[in-house]
Design a protein around this motif. Structure first.
Motif, PDB file in Angstrom:
ATOM      1  N   UNK A  93       0.824  -1.187   0.044  1.00  0.00           N
ATOM      2  CA  UNK A  93       0.127   0.047  -0.110  1.00  0.00           C
ATOM      3  C   UNK A  93       0.918   1.197  -0.045  1.00  0.00           C
ATOM      4  N   UNK A  94       2.014   1.324   0.849  1.00  0.00           N
ATOM      5  CA  UNK A  94       2.918   2.352   0.888  1.00  0.00           C
ATOM      6  C   UNK A  94       3.603   2.673  -0.621  1.00  0.00           C
ATOM      7  N   UNK A  95       3.746   1.450  -1.046  1.00  0.00           N
ATOM      8  CA  UNK A  95       4.433   1.771  -2.438  1.00  0.00           C
ATOM      9  C   UNK A  95       3.601   2.412  -3.614  1.00  0.00           C
ATOM     10  N   UNK A  96       2.421   2.137  -3.649  1.00  0.00           N
ATOM     11  CA  UNK A  96       1.400   2.386  -4.597  1.00  0.00           C
ATOM     12  C   UNK A  96       0.613   3.782  -4.059  1.00  0.00           C
ATOM     13  N   UNK A  97       0.618   3.939  -2.914  1.00  0.00           N
ATOM     14  CA  UNK A  97       0.145   5.045  -2.240  1.00  0.00           C
ATOM     15  C   UNK A  97      -1.378   5.151  -2.233  1.00  0.00           C
ATOM     16  N   UNK A  98      -2.337   5.446  -1.354  1.00  0.00           N
ATOM     17  CA  UNK A  98      -3.569   5.178  -0.868  1.00  0.00           C
ATOM     18  C   UNK A  98      -4.469   6.400  -1.688  1.00  0.00           C
ATOM     19  N   UNK A  99      -4.146   7.436  -2.328  1.00  0.00           N
ATOM     20  CA  UNK A  99      -5.010   8.278  -2.995  1.00  0.00           C
ATOM     21  C   UNK A  99      -4.320   8.904  -4.348  1.00  0.00           C
ATOM     22  N   UNK A 100      -5.436   9.451  -5.056  1.00  0.00           N
ATOM     23  CA  UNK A 100      -5.043  10.331  -6.247  1.00  0.00           C
ATOM     24  C   UNK A 100      -5.935  11.322  -6.232  1.00  0.00           C
ATOM     25  N   UNK A 101      -5.598  12.599  -6.951  1.00  0.00           N
ATOM     26  CA  UNK A 101      -6.259  13.606  -7.118  1.00  0.00           C
ATOM     27  C   UNK A 101      -6.510  13.606  -8.771  1.00  0.00           C
ATOM     28  N   UNK A 102      -7.430  13.724  -9.248  1.00  0.00           N
ATOM     29  CA  UNK A 102      -7.687  14.066 -10.889  1.00  0.00           C
ATOM     30  C   UNK A 102      -8.316  15.322 -11.086  1.00  0.00           C
ATOM     31  N   UNK A 103      -7.721  16.155 -12.272  1.00  0.00           N
ATOM     32  CA  UNK A 103      -8.404  17.640 -12.518  1.00  0.00           C
ATOM     33  C   UNK A 103      -9.617  17.150 -13.111  1.00  0.00           C
ATOM     34  N   UNK A 104     -10.531  18.232 -12.877  1.00  0.00           N
ATOM     35  CA  UNK A 104     -11.948  17.835 -13.573  1.00  0.00           C
ATOM     36  C   UNK A 104     -12.161  19.218 -14.651  1.00  0.00           C
ATOM     37  N   UNK A 105     -12.153  19.101 -15.889  1.00  0.00           N
ATOM     38  CA  UNK A 105     -12.445  20.177 -16.869  1.00  0.00           C
ATOM     39  C   UNK A 105     -13.623  19.927 -17.662  1.00  0.00           C
ATOM     40  N   UNK A 106     -14.594  20.955 -17.789  1.00  0.00           N
ATOM     41  CA  UNK A 106     -15.730  20.888 -18.537  1.00  0.00           C
ATOM     42  C   UNK A 106     -16.486  19.907 -18.081  1.00  0.00           C
ATOM     43  N   UNK A 107     -16.684  19.653 -16.582  1.00  0.00           N
ATOM     44  CA  UNK A 107     -17.585  18.437 -16.296  1.00  0.00           C
ATOM     45  C   UNK A 107     -16.915  16.987 -16.144  1.00  0.00           C
TER      46      UNK A 107
END
Ligand code: ZN
Length: 137
Positions: A93-107
């Protein structure tokens, strides 16, 4: 700023599993009504991961093999002195990480052509969840 929170639930058949969740996250983004912003996708567990990469079965097998080399399942982790048996799952879990953030553009999620969101389970066969938090205008 608008926010919208939802959850994805998992109970994988296998101890380790890779589940593509791009479509479910996109659906939550659509429901949120956010047109410009970002979406956080975060595993609520210490033995699972969320990552962005290719939906190619050979690559997924390579990732699994790579994680097994770096954090092999073995009996002698100090963590197991607590009665647990999932030391390797924490390290994976530490190697792949627990979260991501993805940008939202035009919905819509602004992902590159080959980018897919995955939930990686390392200690499955039990109920787990991922929080999806959409933020923006
Ligand atoms: Zn543990």
């Amino acid at each position: 700023m608008k926010t919208h929170t939802d959850y994805l639930y998992f109970q994988t058949r296998n101890v380790r599993e890779y589940v593509r969740i791009t479509d479910q996250v996109e659906e939550i983004v659509a429901v949120s009504g956010v047109r410009e912003g970002m979406v956080l996708v975060s595993a609520m567990h210490i033995t699972a991961a969320v990552y962005v990469n290719d939906a190619e079965s050979g690559l997924i097998a390579d990732i699994a093999e790579w994680l097994e080399e770096l954090a092999p399942a073995r009996p002698d982790y100090r963590h197991h002195q607590t009665g647990e048996d999932n030391g390797d799952a924490h390290l994976k879990s530490l190697l792949l990480h627990h979260e991501v953030i993805v940008p939202i553009t035009e919905g819509r999620m602004d992902l590159g052509t080959w980018q897919q969101i995955y939930y990686a389970e390392f200690d499955g066969q039990r109920r787990k969840r991922v929080v999806v938090k959409v933020m923006g205008e």
